[in-house]
Design an enzyme around this catalytic site. Structure first.
Site, PDB file in Angstrom:
ATOM      1  CB  CYS A 130      58.740  -7.724  42.913  1.00  0.00           C
ATOM      2  SG  CYS A 130      59.989  -8.521  43.952  1.00  0.00           S
TER       3      CYS A 130
ATOM      4  CB  CYS B 231      63.981  10.716  51.966  1.00  0.00           C
ATOM      5  SG  CYS B 231      64.349  12.004  50.752  1.00  0.00           S
TER       6      CYS B 231
ATOM      7  CB  CYS C 132      57.124  -7.302  51.271  1.00  0.00           C
ATOM      8  SG  CYS C 132      56.953  -8.542  49.969  1.00  0.00           S
ATOM      9  CB  CYS C 133      61.809  -4.863  50.462  1.00  0.00           C
ATOM     10  SG  CYS C 133      60.939  -4.088  49.084  1.00  0.00           S
TER      11      CYS C 133
ATOM     12  CB  CYS D 257      56.873  -3.642  43.655  1.00  0.00           C
ATOM     13  SG  CYS D 257      56.132  -4.471  45.075  1.00  0.00           S
TER      14      CYS D 257
END
Length: 258
Positions: free
Chosen positions: A209, A237, A126-127, A212
């Site tokens: 967003c 990480c 999605c990102c 999130c």
């Protein structure tokens, strides 16, 4: 330019900029960027506290650095309100980049609107669609990218420099507020009448967003509110791990305190 010949040139560029940026104020850093990369420097804003400070410095001093934002389609309404207040106050343009319609439609059809809660892989997908690909378009052909990153924001940024080489985009990345504290940033906005996202008053320190991002609790890391259902190691990480979401949706349900 090949990778072999580019490496020495990049090192020379960073070695020239780093000592000058470390010793400078935030405004002097931005002036240096504008002078060193004429018409080739851009600043990405998400309308958080740090970004509003940088926009204020760019607009108030008429620096030739283009300001742009990424509208993911999932932003908080408070973010849009801050965006509008910024346009009204400074009367300067802010370019906007959106995700490609076809990619969003395909994602929604295949996985629905909240697939990012189901796994780290889905969240990164999605990102990538909503943020990474539009950012790539915004940075294409540019030589310098200004950001609002501060060393205090997370543990892995503690040893950062005010300037670094972004190999993925083949440009220099500059952080004019890298050595600022949160309190220093808040004080600057108050003293200079900078429009501030009202979410900060509700405990949000990092704003992304809406689905999130949540407010942080006392003692939590600055980045704890981003992708808050994931394990911290997976966020910091990039470890590929499944992270099932069984908690409240912060947009429509309250997040329990404590």
């Amino acid at each position: 330019m090949s990778a072999a010949t580019a490496a020495p040139a990049v090192r020379a560029l960073l070695d020239d900029l780093r000592p000058r940026l470390i010793q400078a104020t935030a405004l002097e850093r931005l002036r240096l960027v504008a002078e060193r990369f004429p018409e080739q420097a851009v600043f990405s804003t998400s309308f958080g506290l740090e970004d509003q400070i940088i926009s204020h410095l760019i607009f108030s001093h008429q620096l030739p650095i283009q300001v742009f934002t990424l509208d993911t389609g999932r932003n908080f309404q408070e973010t849009y309100a801050t965006w509008n207040k910024t346009l009204l106050k400074y009367e300067q343009p802010i370019a906007v980049y959106y995700p490609q319609r076809e990619s969003v439609e395909q994602l929604m059809l295949a996985k629905g609107p909240n697939s990012f809660y189901e796994s780290v892989e889905n969240r990164k997908e999605c990102c990538h669609i909503r943020k990474v690909k539009p950012l790539n378009r915004a940075l294409a052909g540019k030589a310098a990218w200004v950001t609002g990153i501060r060393a205090e924001q997370s543990q892995n940024r503690q040893t950062m420099d005010p300037v670094e080489w972004d190999a993925a985009h083949n440009l220099v990345k500059i952080h004019p507020l890298f050595d600022w504290t949160w309190d220093q940033a808040v004080a600057f906005t108050q003293e200079n009448g900078v429009p501030v996202n009202t979410l900060h008053q509700q405990g949000f320190v990092s704003i992304g967003c809406a689905p999130c991002t949540r407010a942080i609790r006392p003692g939590e890391d600055f980045r704890a509110g981003r992708w808050w259902w994931e394990d911290l190691s997976a966020k910091e990480c990039g470890l590929h791990a499944t992270a099932h979401h069984n908690g409240p949706d912060p947009v429509v349900e309250p997040v329990p305190a404590g």
